[in-house]
Design a protein around this motif. Sequence first.
Motif, PDB file in Angstrom:
ATOM      1  N   ALA A 110       0.807  -1.222   0.000  1.00 43.31           N
ATOM      2  CA  ALA A 110       0.000   0.000   0.000  1.00 43.31           C
ATOM      3  C   ALA A 110       0.837   1.268   0.000  1.00 43.31           C
ATOM      4  N   ALA A 111       2.102   1.178   0.391  1.00 44.76           N
ATOM      5  CA  ALA A 111       2.980   2.346   0.352  1.00 44.76           C
ATOM      6  C   ALA A 111       3.826   2.376  -0.916  1.00 44.76           C
ATOM      7  N   VAL A 169      -4.880   2.578  -3.362  1.00 44.80           N
ATOM      8  CA  VAL A 169      -5.562   2.878  -2.100  1.00 44.80           C
ATOM      9  C   VAL A 169      -6.376   4.155  -2.230  1.00 44.80           C
ATOM     10  N   GLY A 198      -4.494  -1.220   4.388  1.00 47.65           N
ATOM     11  CA  GLY A 198      -3.222  -1.341   3.699  1.00 47.65           C
ATOM     12  C   GLY A 198      -2.237  -2.207   4.452  1.00 47.65           C
ATOM     13  N   ASP A 207       2.155  -3.018   4.256  1.00 50.38           N
ATOM     14  CA  ASP A 207       3.445  -2.784   3.625  1.00 50.38           C
ATOM     15  C   ASP A 207       4.540  -3.087   4.647  1.00 50.38           C
ATOM     16  N   VAL A 214       2.198   7.631   1.647  1.00 55.72           N
ATOM     17  CA  VAL A 214       1.117   7.412   2.610  1.00 55.72           C
ATOM     18  C   VAL A 214       0.557   8.750   3.085  1.00 55.72           C
ATOM     19  N   LEU A 260      -3.130   1.057   8.254  1.00 55.81           N
ATOM     20  CA  LEU A 260      -1.977   0.530   7.521  1.00 55.81           C
ATOM     21  C   LEU A 260      -1.165  -0.348   8.465  1.00 55.81           C
ATOM     22  N   THR A 295       2.070  -2.655   9.247  1.00 53.92           N
ATOM     23  CA  THR A 295       3.458  -2.844   8.833  1.00 53.92           C
ATOM     24  C   THR A 295       3.895  -4.261   9.196  1.00 53.92           C
TER      25      THR A 295
END
Length: 345
Positions: free
Chosen positions: A8-9, A17, A29, A31, A46, A58, A60
Amino acid sequence: MKVLVTGAAGFIGAHCVLRLIRDGHDVLGLDNFNGYYDPQLKHDRVRWVSHEAGDFPLVTTDLADAPAIEALFARERPQVVVHLAAQAGVRYSLENPRAYLDSNLEGFLNILESCRRHPVEHLIYASSSSVYGANQHTPYSVQDGVNHPLSLYAATKKANELMAHSYSHLFGIACTGLRFFTVYGPWGRPDMSPIQFARAISEGLPLKLFNYGRHQRDFTYIDDIVESIARLIDRAPHANGAWDRDRPDPASSMAPWRLFNIGGQHPVELKTYLALLEKHLGQKAVVELLPLQPGDVLNTCAEASDLARATGFQPRIELDEGLGRFIAWFREYYPTAYRPRAARG
């Protein structure tokens, strides 16, 4: 729908997105913000999406972390997965091949397993025009064979298509693979030619033009990519009832599985592409002509009529217009790189 976007990033991921949020989807998201290139660009993407469309959740984590991916699916229960995360780059695969096994193979397996254990309505995943490899017949059609990849990156993308088909056949997962053709535009990756060329031209540095600038690429503007994805979200494939085992269609199946090309369908020689960049930057390039690099294909051109039939859309933004938009972003994001040479002390 609730949509999980991996990567997503990333370049395509961030644009995707933004579009899906604007379309009213509930977007999550994922990433890992790895260091393949400066993660600051990913964080800035982002922030750009959040500024344009509001904050979005989001996560990670790494695709290769199977328990984390499994837990994410169990907790969030996405209806659709748009899987864009991958280790990209043809030439980097010559230097660090194991990164491609971890992300593109093991990571994709974890996505497939999670879609199996927590059923989704549709899995859309990124493939690449690189799968066409040594095929010299253009335009590239999804009906063509793709059995001669020229890089490990391309081989992993072909493997993704096969892995998706097996899971679609065995577990009924509706899977759509998208073969992207040379995507470019604002917020692009710094290892790709638009940013590399624009910075070299702006700074008066030698610009390496491989194959003496003679090979062609089917450039596809990022908005055309995300428009295609957005139109396919609610068009999950069904089994092809006319699929013939004796004369199999490579782009469909007796399983709910499809392949599409997404490309501009107007290949451009790299010398022409460079001339357009020079025009929009208002500066001439210092060019170093070199032979073809290992892993590169000579020419690419998409045949995208299947996409048009399925969605009523095909890429339409011309390269001149798209590069103009890209350069406008480049000047804003890289103001130091764009300072005209005459203005430098």
